[in-house]
Design an enzyme around this catalytic site. Structure first.
Site, short mmCIF file in Angstrom:
data_model
loop_
_atom_site.label_atom_id
_atom_site.label_comp_id
_atom_site.label_asym_id
_atom_site.label_seq_id
_atom_site.Cartn_x
_atom_site.Cartn_y
_atom_site.Cartn_z
N ARG A 77 0.96 -0.89 -0.03
CA ARG A 77 0.22 -0.01 -0.05
C ARG A 77 0.95 1.18 0.32
NH1 ARG A 77 -3.42 3.13 4.38
NH2 ARG A 77 -5.44 3.66 2.50
N HIS A 81 0.31 3.92 -2.76
CA HIS A 81 0.82 5.80 -1.96
C HIS A 81 1.31 6.19 -2.67
CE1 HIS A 81 -3.52 5.77 0.43
NE2 HIS A 81 -3.18 5.05 -0.33
N ASP A 82 2.96 6.25 -2.84
CA ASP A 82 4.00 7.06 -3.35
C ASP A 82 3.74 6.72 -4.82
OD1 ASP A 82 6.31 7.95 -2.86
OD2 ASP A 82 7.31 6.22 -4.00
N VAL A 85 0.90 9.38 -6.21
CA VAL A 85 1.09 11.12 -5.45
C VAL A 85 3.35 11.56 -6.38
CG1 VAL A 85 1.33 12.79 -4.07
CG2 VAL A 85 -0.21 10.61 -4.32
N GLY A 87 4.53 10.14 -8.97
CA GLY A 87 5.10 9.53 -9.17
C GLY A 87 5.80 8.27 -8.20
N SER A 91 8.96 9.87 -2.30
CA SER A 91 8.11 11.20 -1.45
C SER A 91 7.64 11.00 -0.46
CB SER A 91 7.57 12.21 -3.00
OG SER A 91 6.46 11.70 -3.67
N ASN A 111 -3.03 9.40 4.04
CA ASN A 111 -2.29 8.30 4.32
C ASN A 111 -2.16 8.41 6.37
OD1 ASN A 111 -0.49 8.19 1.93
ND2 ASN A 111 0.14 9.52 2.23
N PRO A 181 -7.60 7.39 -4.60
CA PRO A 181 -8.82 7.12 -4.35
C PRO A 181 -9.70 6.50 -2.98
CG PRO A 181 -8.10 4.78 -5.08
CD PRO A 181 -6.80 6.41 -4.76
N HIS A 211 -6.22 -5.69 -2.36
CA HIS A 211 -6.43 -6.03 -1.51
C HIS A 211 -7.28 -7.04 -1.22
CE1 HIS A 211 -8.52 -1.70 -1.40
NE2 HIS A 211 -7.42 -2.03 -0.95
N THR A 212 -6.71 -8.14 -1.69
CA THR A 212 -6.81 -9.79 -1.60
C THR A 212 -6.16 -9.80 -0.30
OG1 THR A 212 -6.51 -12.24 -2.02
CG2 THR A 212 -4.49 -11.11 -2.44
N ASP A 264 -9.97 -9.92 3.27
CA ASP A 264 -10.40 -11.32 2.76
C ASP A 264 -10.86 -12.28 3.84
OD1 ASP A 264 -10.12 -13.35 1.75
OD2 ASP A 264 -8.51 -13.94 1.08
N THR A 267 -8.76 -15.24 3.89
CA THR A 267 -7.00 -16.05 3.42
C THR A 267 -6.82 -14.58 3.89
OG1 THR A 267 -7.66 -16.04 2.07
CG2 THR A 267 -6.84 -18.04 3.02
C1 HEM Z 1 -8.91 0.72 -6.72
C2 HEM Z 1 -8.49 2.13 -5.77
C3 HEM Z 1 -8.43 1.86 -3.99
C4 HEM Z 1 -9.12 2.51 -3.12
C5 HEM Z 1 -10.35 3.03 -3.00
C6 HEM Z 1 -7.78 1.66 -1.86
C7 HEM Z 1 -8.83 2.09 -0.49
C8 HEM Z 1 -7.94 1.39 0.18
C9 HEM Z 1 -8.43 1.76 1.97
C10 HEM Z 1 -9.47 2.02 1.99
C11 HEM Z 1 -7.73 0.39 2.68
C12 HEM Z 1 -7.46 0.63 4.26
C13 HEM Z 1 -7.40 1.66 4.78
C14 HEM Z 1 -7.11 1.32 6.24
O1 HEM Z 1 -8.14 1.00 6.94
O2 HEM Z 1 -6.19 1.06 7.24
C15 HEM Z 1 -6.98 -0.02 2.18
C16 HEM Z 1 -5.89 -1.22 2.76
C17 HEM Z 1 -4.98 -1.72 1.51
N1 HEM Z 1 -4.70 -0.86 -0.40
FE1 HEM Z 1 -6.08 -0.25 -1.22
N2 HEM Z 1 -7.28 1.19 -2.39
C18 HEM Z 1 -6.97 1.27 -2.82
C19 HEM Z 1 -6.50 0.80 -4.83
C20 HEM Z 1 -5.24 -0.06 -3.90
C21 HEM Z 1 -4.07 -0.58 -4.35
C22 HEM Z 1 -3.89 -0.39 -6.20
C23 HEM Z 1 -2.84 -1.07 -4.56
C24 HEM Z 1 -1.60 -1.72 -4.20
C25 HEM Z 1 -1.14 -1.95 -5.55
C26 HEM Z 1 -4.14 -1.35 -3.25
C27 HEM Z 1 -3.17 -1.95 -1.86
C28 HEM Z 1 -3.92 -1.90 -0.47
C29 HEM Z 1 -3.49 -2.45 0.93
C30 HEM Z 1 -2.12 -3.98 0.33
C31 HEM Z 1 -4.23 -2.45 1.97
C32 HEM Z 1 -4.31 -3.44 2.95
C33 HEM Z 1 -2.90 -2.35 3.89
C34 HEM Z 1 -3.03 -3.15 5.24
O3 HEM Z 1 -3.52 -3.95 5.87
O4 HEM Z 1 -2.33 -2.45 5.78
N3 HEM Z 1 -5.19 -0.23 -2.47
N4 HEM Z 1 -7.00 0.68 0.71
#
Ligand code: HEM
Length: 345
Positions: A77, A81-82, A85, A87, A91, A111, A181, A211-212, A264, A267
């Site tokens: 994640r 996020h890097d 914003v 590129g 940063s 963040n 997003p 998000h798996t 998920d 798992t």
């Molecule tokens: C498509 C639009 C996306 C939205 C709206 C989104 C939104 C979010 C949100 C709201 C969380 C939960 C944050 C929290 O409550 O701590 C999250 C977690 C996460 N996101 Fe996304 N995300 C998106 C795309 C992505 C992408 C592209 C990736 C990586 C390639 C990603 C990887 C992750 C991961 C791995 C987590 C879990 C983080 C953790 O458990 O520490 N997300 N995301």
């Protein structure tokens, strides 16, 4: 009594001293960003200057993964996020200068929930790499390698990482809100943002597959449980059993803001393709996740990826390479950076 000018020069001295102390870590504005010519990324970028780079980073990620498996989702994640914003230029890792009114990216509201384990991974790996290959490897490349390592350690694909990213000097919280997003984004909104980064509809569906694994805080999905999109009803696209269990952890009012739920349910620490099957079963956690199944443009790919793990792994590897190239291959962004080089945090 010291004059104001001498006190400001002594504080400048102090700042340069602090900067010198931290220049070899990723929280400082890094030295490897000084060149301004455009770059092509390549897998063997450090073949001569730091051939053992991936082994060094790998020794940190495998150790961290054993000690704290949440380091995996945290780092992936962080990389996302890097890249979104300014590129992929690390940063996100820069700290706000003490006393500065301009907050750094990492201090932006969006963040705040990035876990410490992602930052710690890069900082430990950077320290090790600096001890063996001083002043050579960018923090941005270390972050890209660490993200790939964790995908693989959690059961996902191993893909070669192209390197050669520069570390940026500009890191501003004000750039974050419209580049990251939100959990309640519609497909149109998600697509618009991804398109603006040079990513296509397929990349959106495939990268969301991250998000798996990992977790989200209640505030990110609580409105789906009680008052979805202004109604006084829960989201009809959520399985009633999931709804019931999430409501137990996340009350409408007065809940503990630290509580998280797994993306998920089956798992939560495994990088597999279960995310897509979950969407089909109305087990998506965020509205933005579940929307991928209800929208006719994205649904066919969700169905395909849910059936075919290898297809997901191949597509994910390719999409991570694309995401990992945002803002690093053209000269345009360098111009933008130079124009704003006086705007530091
Ligand atoms: C498509 C639009 C996306 C939205 C709206 C989104 C939104 C979010 C949100 C709201 C969380 C939960 C944050 C929290 O409550 O701590 C999250 C977690 C996460 N996101 Fe996304 N995300 C998106 C795309 C992505 C992408 C592209 C990736 C990586 C390639 C990603 C990887 C992750 C991961 C791995 C987590 C879990 C983080 C953790 O458990 O520490 N997300 N995301």
């Amino acid at each position: 009594m010291p004059s104001s000018s001498s006190s400001s020069s002594s504080s400048n001295f102090l700042l340069s001293f602090l900067f010198a102390l931290t220049a070899s870590n990723c929280a400082a504005k890094n030295v490897s960003s000084s060149s301004s010519s455009p770059r092509q990324l390549s897998v063997d970028y450090y073949a001569k200057t730091c051939p053992q780079l991936e082994l060094l980073v790998g020794s940190i990620t495998s150790q961290q993964f054993k000690e704290a498996p949440v380091s995996g989702p945290a780092t992936i994640r962080l990389f996302f996020h890097d890249c979104f914003v300014e590129g992929c230029d690390a940063s996100i890792l820069i700290s706000t200068t003490p006393g500065s009114k301009v907050l750094a990216e990492k201090d932006a509201e969006d963040n705040q929930d990035l876990r410490a384990e992602g930052f710690q991974t890069v900082s430990k790996a950077k320290a090790l790499v600096e001890s063996r290959c001083p002043g050579v490897v960018s923090c941005a490349d270390i972050l890209a390698i660490a993200a790939r390592d964790y995908v693989h350690l959690a059961g996902g694909p191993y893909y070669p990482v192209k390197k050669g990213r520069r570390d940026g000097k500009i890191s501003m919280a004000s750039r974050v809100p419209y580049n990251i997003p939100r959990a309640n984004f519609t497909i149109d909104q998600q697509l618009k943002l991804f398109n603006s980064k040079g990513l296509a509809l397929q990349d959106l569906v495939v990268l969301s597959g991250a998000h798996t694994f990992g977790f989200a805080h209640c505030k990110q999905f609580v409105s789906r449980l009680y008052t979805f999109r202004g109604t006084n009803q829960p989201d009809p696209d959520m399985d009633p059993r999931l709804l019931k269990s999430l409501r137990m952890s996340c009350p409408q009012l007065g809940g503990n803001s630290d509580i998280v739920a797994p993306f998920d349910v089956t798992t939560p620490f495994l990088f597999d393709h279960a995310y897509y099957g979950n969407l089909e079963a109305k087990l998506g956690l965020l509205a933005s996740d579940q929307a991928l199944f209800s929208d006719p443009r994205t649904k066919p790919l969700v169905l395909q990826l849910g059936k075919d793990k290898q297809k997901f792994f191949q597509a994910f590897s390719a999409a991570m390479e694309k995401m990992g190239s945002i803002g690093v291959e053209t000269g345009t962004r360098q111009g933008e950076k130079r124009r704003e080089s006086n705007m530091q945090t």
